[in-house]
Design an enzyme around this catalytic site. Sequence first.
Site, PDB file in Angstrom:
ATOM      1  N   LYS A 172      43.999  36.832  63.672  1.00  0.00           N
ATOM      2  CA  LYS A 172      42.501  35.955  63.520  1.00  0.00           C
ATOM      3  C   LYS A 172      41.841  36.676  62.589  1.00  0.00           C
ATOM      4  O   LYS A 172      41.765  38.005  62.894  1.00  0.00           O
ATOM      5  CB  LYS A 172      42.144  35.763  65.036  1.00  0.00           C
TER       6      LYS A 172
HETATM    7  C1  5RP Z   1      34.209  37.478  69.285  1.00  0.00           C
HETATM    8  C2  5RP Z   1      35.570  36.901  68.888  1.00  0.00           C
HETATM    9  C3  5RP Z   1      35.731  35.340  68.984  1.00  0.00           C
HETATM   10  O1  5RP Z   1      36.622  34.779  69.591  1.00  0.00           O
HETATM   11  C4  5RP Z   1      35.839  34.944  67.449  1.00  0.00           C
HETATM   12  O2  5RP Z   1      34.836  35.482  66.672  1.00  0.00           O
HETATM   13  C5  5RP Z   1      36.114  33.208  67.264  1.00  0.00           C
HETATM   14  O3  5RP Z   1      34.439  32.887  67.653  1.00  0.00           O
HETATM   15  P1  5RP Z   1      33.616  32.532  66.579  1.00  0.00           P
HETATM   16  O4  5RP Z   1      34.049  31.035  65.854  1.00  0.00           O
HETATM   17  O5  5RP Z   1      32.397  31.879  67.142  1.00  0.00           O
HETATM   18  O6  5RP Z   1      33.488  33.392  65.517  1.00  0.00           O
HETATM   19  O7  5RP Z   1      36.627  37.389  68.607  1.00  0.00           O
HETATM   20  O8  5RP Z   1      34.485  38.793  68.966  1.00  0.00           O
END
Ligand code: 5RP
Length: 266
Positions: A172
Amino acid sequence: MDWGMKNRLTKIIRPETGRTVMLAVDHGYFLGPTTGLEDPGKTVQPLMPYADTLMLTRGVLRACVNPDVNVPIVLRVSGGTSILGNLADEGTTVSMRDALRLNVSGVALSIFVGSELERKTLLALADLINEAQEFGVPVLAVTAVGKDMVRDARYLGLACRIAAELGAHIVKTYYCDDFEKVVRNCPVPIVIAGGKKIPEREALELSYNAISRGAVGVDMGRNIFQSEHPVAMIRTVREIVHADLKPDKAWDMFNTLAAEKEGAFA
Ligand code: 5RP
């Protein structure tokens, strides 16, 4: 790859489209009761029918989500820091044994490439992957962007590739200019976080741009649950991710749904 790993991966990245809409509500593990997650159970209830997976912490899963739900879980298993401290100083907070007891489909851990604690977080990722492999559990590596880092293709490309080299099954990261380079140089599927709340139209364009440049989906939180119309938002993001709905039509769809009473799964 063994049967169990493959089966769990299909629960995260849907085989019908090769895509995924992951709803991220794990923010409390370092932000506390952030806007929109004051009552996580209430927040996720109307959104779950449209999410391919739910990404959250052990505590919220146990306390706020009914075990009879039919949504695959990706469990946040790193933490140990807060917004008041050094966010890069994370460790592993959930045992694989407990993750399996919670019947998760995957586990997620953040790495902080470029921070003074990069080695610690990268070795934590490697250790998690080693253990997860034993039990056929996919690992989602989250490329956290240290405060001194620039969220560009060079940096995100480095972080994503390192995570993939260590054996993460999915990475991610964030959308950026030249995002296709980040995807091209990463040998495993990439999903994007939405990041801080932005206007809905921009978040929909962001989702479309990421998908059209090779992301297999989103792991989005704030741009869904902090929207004035969260159900309309996740339903529209779903059409972008799983049906390549273009931004203009997505914006129309969002506004149509937002105008209707936000309601049940159609
Ligand atoms: C927080 C995370 C969140 O899961 C990730 O950032 C996704 O959330 P958003 O779309 O709000 O950024 O890893 O540390």
